[in-house]
Design an enzyme around this catalytic site. Structure first.
Site, PDB file in Angstrom:
ATOM      1  N   SER A 142      13.101 -83.015  18.875  1.00 50.07           N
ATOM      2  CA  SER A 142      13.826 -82.852  17.604  1.00 50.07           C
ATOM      3  C   SER A 142      14.419 -81.455  17.444  1.00 50.07           C
ATOM      4  O   SER A 142      14.619 -80.975  16.329  1.00 50.07           O
ATOM      5  CB  SER A 142      12.916 -83.140  16.396  1.00 50.07           C
ATOM      6  OG  SER A 142      12.237 -84.347  16.580  1.00 50.07           O
ATOM      7  N   ARG A 143      14.666 -80.791  18.537  1.00 48.11           N
ATOM      8  CA  ARG A 143      15.205 -79.421  18.530  1.00 48.11           C
ATOM      9  C   ARG A 143      14.309 -78.425  17.800  1.00 48.11           C
ATOM     10  O   ARG A 143      14.749 -77.354  17.401  1.00 48.11           O
ATOM     11  CB  ARG A 143      16.633 -79.381  17.960  1.00 48.11           C
ATOM     12  CG  ARG A 143      17.567 -80.292  18.705  1.00 48.11           C
ATOM     13  CD  ARG A 143      19.005 -79.872  18.648  1.00 48.11           C
ATOM     14  NE  ARG A 143      19.806 -80.662  19.586  1.00 48.11           N
ATOM     15  CZ  ARG A 143      20.079 -80.312  20.833  1.00 48.11           C
ATOM     16  NH1 ARG A 143      19.654 -79.166  21.305  1.00 48.11           N
ATOM     17  NH2 ARG A 143      20.790 -81.088  21.615  1.00 48.11           N
TER      18      ARG A 143
END
Ligand SMILES: Cc1cc2nc3c(=O)[nH]c(=O)nc-3n(C[C@H](O)[C@H](O)[C@H](O)COP(=O)(O)O)c2cc1C
Length: 201
Positions: free
Chosen positions: A179-180
């Site tokens: 999810s970065r």
């Protein structure tokens, strides 16, 4: 492979943390694990970056070898500061290292030069790195002449060639996460200790 960077298991010494990561990529034969981007800047502040190979590191710094008349060398002469970047795709890791730069001793360059393959030794002599040449033939002719001049195991270290050591002042270790929400840990040298902070990704 994704291994979270947790404050609880970070090494308080960034060189030791680098050793840990470097040993892992070396063991896993990560593609070009020893290749790093070297960023320099000229006297006007204009940046320049290129790849070089890491040829050694320890508590004193990170060593690469090059031509002392090249563009990077001229920039380092004017502004002896640099930033190194490693990117290890297979393990989703990046390391950035900022520091000041010094030439390594002639003895150290000599010892390293003598471990290089014959062709690479002659290549160092043949190429006035970063200068303009009329065509490729010039280079090949020079190389051929050098094979006559210097037999194998008898190639001296050129006086225009040698190592530089980047003496680190700041490190950033980056670990890719889902999810970065990546991990970024920054170490900054304060006197003789390292201050550690976490940065937003
Ligand atoms: C993977 C890779 C590794 C390289 N390693 C070195 C190196 O260790 N030393 C070096 O002088 N040039 C190396 N080069 C060439 C440099 O990127 C660059 O072209 C050259 O040093 C001239 O740079 P300059 O004109 O900015 O001085 C490498 C290039 C690549 C693609």
């Amino acid at each position: 492979m994704e291994t979270p960077l947790r404050e609880s298991n970070l090494n308080p010494d960034p060189i030791e943390q680098f050793v840990r990561w470097y040993t892992e990529v070396e063991k896993q034969s990560v593609d070009m694990y020893d290749a790093m981007t070297l960023a320099t800047a000229d006297a006007s502040g204009m940046p320049s970056a290129r790849m070089v190979l890491l040829k050694g590191f320890d508590k004193d710094g990170f060593v690469f070898y090059t031509n002392y008349s090249s563009t990077k060398a001229q920039e380092l002469e004017a502004n002896p500061r640099a930033c190194l970047v490693f990117y290890w795709k297979e393990v989703q890791r990046q390391v950035r290292i900022w520091g000041t730069v010094e030439k390594v001793s002639r003895e150290e360059s000599e010892a390293y030069f003598q471990t290089r393959p014959y062709d690479s030794q002659l290549g160092a002599w043949a190429s006035h790195q970063s200068s303009i040449i009329p065509d490729r033939n010039v280079l090949e002719k020079r190389f051929e002449e050098l094979t006559q001049k210097y037999p194998e195991n008898k190639v001296p270290l050129p006086d225009f060639w040698g190592g530089y050591r980047v003496i680190p002042a700041v490190f950033e270790f980056w670990q890719g996460r889902p999810s970065r929400l990546h991990d970024r840990i920054k170490y900054t040298k304060k006197d003789e200790t390292w201050e550690i902070v976490r940065l937003a990704p």
